[in-house]
Design a protein around this motif. Structure first.
Motif, PDB file in Angstrom:
ATOM      1  N   PHE A 100       0.996  -1.242   0.512  1.00  0.00           N
ATOM      2  CA  PHE A 100       0.236   0.340  -0.224  1.00  0.00           C
ATOM      3  C   PHE A 100       0.409   1.494  -0.248  1.00  0.00           C
ATOM      4  N   SER A 101       2.213   0.949   0.706  1.00  0.00           N
ATOM      5  CA  SER A 101       2.966   2.526   0.250  1.00  0.00           C
ATOM      6  C   SER A 101       4.156   2.064   0.902  1.00  0.00           C
ATOM      7  N   PHE A 102       5.031   2.995   1.008  1.00  0.00           N
ATOM      8  CA  PHE A 102       7.026   2.627   1.090  1.00  0.00           C
ATOM      9  C   PHE A 102       7.297   3.475   2.151  1.00  0.00           C
ATOM     10  N   GLU A 103       8.498   3.357   2.547  1.00  0.00           N
ATOM     11  CA  GLU A 103       8.556   4.472   3.919  1.00  0.00           C
ATOM     12  C   GLU A 103      10.559   3.840   2.880  1.00  0.00           C
ATOM     13  N   SER A 104      11.576   5.028   3.968  1.00  0.00           N
ATOM     14  CA  SER A 104      12.673   4.613   3.403  1.00  0.00           C
ATOM     15  C   SER A 104      13.974   6.284   3.857  1.00  0.00           C
ATOM     16  N   HIS A 105      15.089   5.557   4.248  1.00  0.00           N
ATOM     17  CA  HIS A 105      16.027   6.266   4.571  1.00  0.00           C
ATOM     18  C   HIS A 105      17.031   6.444   4.428  1.00  0.00           C
ATOM     19  N   PHE A 106      18.084   7.123   4.185  1.00  0.00           N
ATOM     20  CA  PHE A 106      19.392   7.141   3.685  1.00  0.00           C
ATOM     21  C   PHE A 106      19.600   6.894   5.447  1.00  0.00           C
ATOM     22  N   ALA A 107      20.810   6.124   4.853  1.00  0.00           N
ATOM     23  CA  ALA A 107      21.415   5.526   6.506  1.00  0.00           C
ATOM     24  C   ALA A 107      22.756   5.312   6.251  1.00  0.00           C
ATOM     25  N   HIS A 108      23.519   6.267   7.448  1.00  0.00           N
ATOM     26  CA  HIS A 108      24.976   6.681   7.461  1.00  0.00           C
ATOM     27  C   HIS A 108      25.561   5.716   8.876  1.00  0.00           C
ATOM     28  N   TYR A 109      26.521   4.661   8.482  1.00  0.00           N
ATOM     29  CA  TYR A 109      27.815   3.925   9.760  1.00  0.00           C
ATOM     30  C   TYR A 109      28.980   4.852   9.670  1.00  0.00           C
ATOM     31  N   SER A 110      29.066   5.555  10.380  1.00  0.00           N
ATOM     32  CA  SER A 110      30.308   5.935  10.526  1.00  0.00           C
ATOM     33  C   SER A 110      32.161   4.676  11.153  1.00  0.00           C
ATOM     34  N   PRO A 111      32.641   4.198  11.041  1.00  0.00           N
ATOM     35  CA  PRO A 111      33.341   3.618  11.200  1.00  0.00           C
ATOM     36  C   PRO A 111      33.449   2.878  12.431  1.00  0.00           C
ATOM     37  N   GLY A 112      33.341   1.537  12.684  1.00  0.00           N
ATOM     38  CA  GLY A 112      32.693   1.095  13.673  1.00  0.00           C
ATOM     39  C   GLY A 112      31.230   0.990  14.772  1.00  0.00           C
ATOM     40  N   ASP A 113      30.977   1.608  13.842  1.00  0.00           N
ATOM     41  CA  ASP A 113      28.794   0.968  13.701  1.00  0.00           C
ATOM     42  C   ASP A 113      28.755   0.360  13.382  1.00  0.00           C
ATOM     43  N   PHE A 114      27.751  -0.325  13.941  1.00  0.00           N
ATOM     44  CA  PHE A 114      26.716  -1.655  13.568  1.00  0.00           C
ATOM     45  C   PHE A 114      25.208  -1.187  13.679  1.00  0.00           C
ATOM     46  N   SER A 165      24.253   3.522   2.890  1.00  0.00           N
ATOM     47  CA  SER A 165      22.847   3.076   1.632  1.00  0.00           C
ATOM     48  C   SER A 165      21.392   3.896   1.878  1.00  0.00           C
ATOM     49  N   ILE A 166      20.471   2.982   1.103  1.00  0.00           N
ATOM     50  CA  ILE A 166      19.371   3.621   1.009  1.00  0.00           C
ATOM     51  C   ILE A 166      18.598   1.945   2.101  1.00  0.00           C
ATOM     52  N   ALA A 167      17.732   2.135   3.064  1.00  0.00           N
ATOM     53  CA  ALA A 167      16.216   1.065   3.716  1.00  0.00           C
ATOM     54  C   ALA A 167      15.729   1.474   3.620  1.00  0.00           C
ATOM     55  N   GLY A 168      14.631   0.237   3.591  1.00  0.00           N
ATOM     56  CA  GLY A 168      13.549   0.886   2.400  1.00  0.00           C
ATOM     57  C   GLY A 168      12.305  -0.497   2.732  1.00  0.00           C
ATOM     58  N   TRP A 169      10.940   0.039   3.044  1.00  0.00           N
ATOM     59  CA  TRP A 169       9.880  -0.875   3.186  1.00  0.00           C
ATOM     60  C   TRP A 169       8.465  -1.025   2.986  1.00  0.00           C
ATOM     61  N   PHE A 170       8.369  -1.768   2.427  1.00  0.00           N
ATOM     62  CA  PHE A 170       7.032  -1.960   1.347  1.00  0.00           C
ATOM     63  C   PHE A 170       5.847  -2.213   2.211  1.00  0.00           C
ATOM     64  N   ARG A 171       4.658  -1.441   2.717  1.00  0.00           N
ATOM     65  CA  ARG A 171       4.146  -1.861   3.913  1.00  0.00           C
ATOM     66  C   ARG A 171       2.711  -1.967   2.647  1.00  0.00           C
ATOM     67  N   VAL A 172       1.443  -2.694   4.132  1.00  0.00           N
ATOM     68  CA  VAL A 172      -0.032  -2.775   3.647  1.00  0.00           C
ATOM     69  C   VAL A 172      -0.154  -1.697   4.662  1.00  0.00           C
ATOM     70  N   ASN A 173      -1.814  -1.550   4.005  1.00  0.00           N
ATOM     71  CA  ASN A 173      -2.251  -0.686   4.960  1.00  0.00           C
ATOM     72  C   ASN A 173      -2.859  -1.456   6.220  1.00  0.00           C
ATOM     73  N   SER A 174      -2.661  -0.791   7.375  1.00  0.00           N
ATOM     74  CA  SER A 174      -3.184  -1.450   8.745  1.00  0.00           C
ATOM     75  C   SER A 174      -4.492  -0.038   9.496  1.00  0.00           C
ATOM     76  N   SER A 175      -4.825   0.645   8.243  1.00  0.00           N
ATOM     77  CA  SER A 175      -6.039   1.417   9.351  1.00  0.00           C
ATOM     78  C   SER A 175      -6.377   0.634  10.128  1.00  0.00           C
ATOM     79  N   GLY A 176      -7.079   1.957  10.703  1.00  0.00           N
ATOM     80  CA  GLY A 176      -8.833   1.065  11.613  1.00  0.00           C
ATOM     81  C   GLY A 176      -8.916   1.668  13.205  1.00  0.00           C
TER      82      GLY A 176
END
Length: 223
Positions: free
Chosen positions: A114-128, A204-215
């Protein structure tokens, strides 16, 4: 507050139907799909240039959970993120490309995305980001996860791999080097995964395709 970046007009995303077909077949048969150097080059270049043009303070420390359950926990994850909302030409081009993928997946797998959300992600050296799932069965509306890497000239010794596990037993299924243009897609509920520390900055970019759970007086998606 919305921020508009000054840059060229968005590049019309190139749709690779063969890539979409392979992703769809892989999701249906094994639940995940990995494609090195697969994102269309004009879009990949635009995203790379954009992520490196953003001021550092646009990235915020990532949390766990969402809305009122959101909390920071640096024992679990230490990355920084910047959500993509289409205010930039690069962000809009990315959303246009993922919209094409969403429509293809719905047409062929009947997922009801139904929808999509995503973000840029930055991991500095040593991040996990320690082992986690992007969704839990019956408790989330994230259905399909997509990750794209924005790291030119990434070497094996730079580390920072994505490790996908077979199940909760922590049996390693596949390890992905975060090389420039690599696309990873998997079913959000099915695969625990983690991001290992790198020796250099990792984008990187991480994103998620989602279904509609309105209610029940709740409108979804919340963003």
């Amino acid at each position: 507050m919305s921020v508009v970046f000054t840059e060229e007009l968005a590049i019309e995303p190139t749709v690779d139907l063969k890539l979409f077909e392979t992703i769809t077949d892989n999701l249906a048969n094994q639940g995940y799909s990995i494609h090195p150097n697969a994102l269309p080059e004009p879009l990949l270049t635009q995203l790379h240039q954009h992520v490196h043009s953003m001021p550092d303070d646009y990235f915020k420390r990532a949390g766990i959970g969402r809305e009122e359950q959101l909390m920071l926990n640096q024992f679990v994850r230490k990355d920084e993120v910047c959500w993509i909302n289409g205010d930039s030409a690069a962000g809009q081009a990315w959303l246009d490309w993922t919209n094409q993928l969403q429509r293809y997946l719905n047409r062929h797998l009947f997922l009801g995305l139904f929808s999509f959300e995503s973000h840029f992600a930055h991991y500095s050296p040593g991040d996990f980001y320690k082992t986690h799932k992007d969704a839990f069965k019956g408790e989330s509306n994230r259905v399909v996860t997509i990750v794209v890497y924005l790291n030119p000239d990434w070497l094996k010794e730079d580390q920072g791999e994505l490790v996908i596990y077979q199940d909760d037993s922590q049996q390693e299924l596949v390890r992905v080097t975060p090389s420039f243009g690599t696309i990873v897609v998997f079913l959000s509920e099915d695969f625990p995964h983690e991001v290992l520390p790198a020796t250099r900055d990792r984008y990187s970019i991480a994103g998620w395709f989602r279904v509609n759970s309105s209610g029940n007086n709740r409108v979804d998606p919340p963003r």
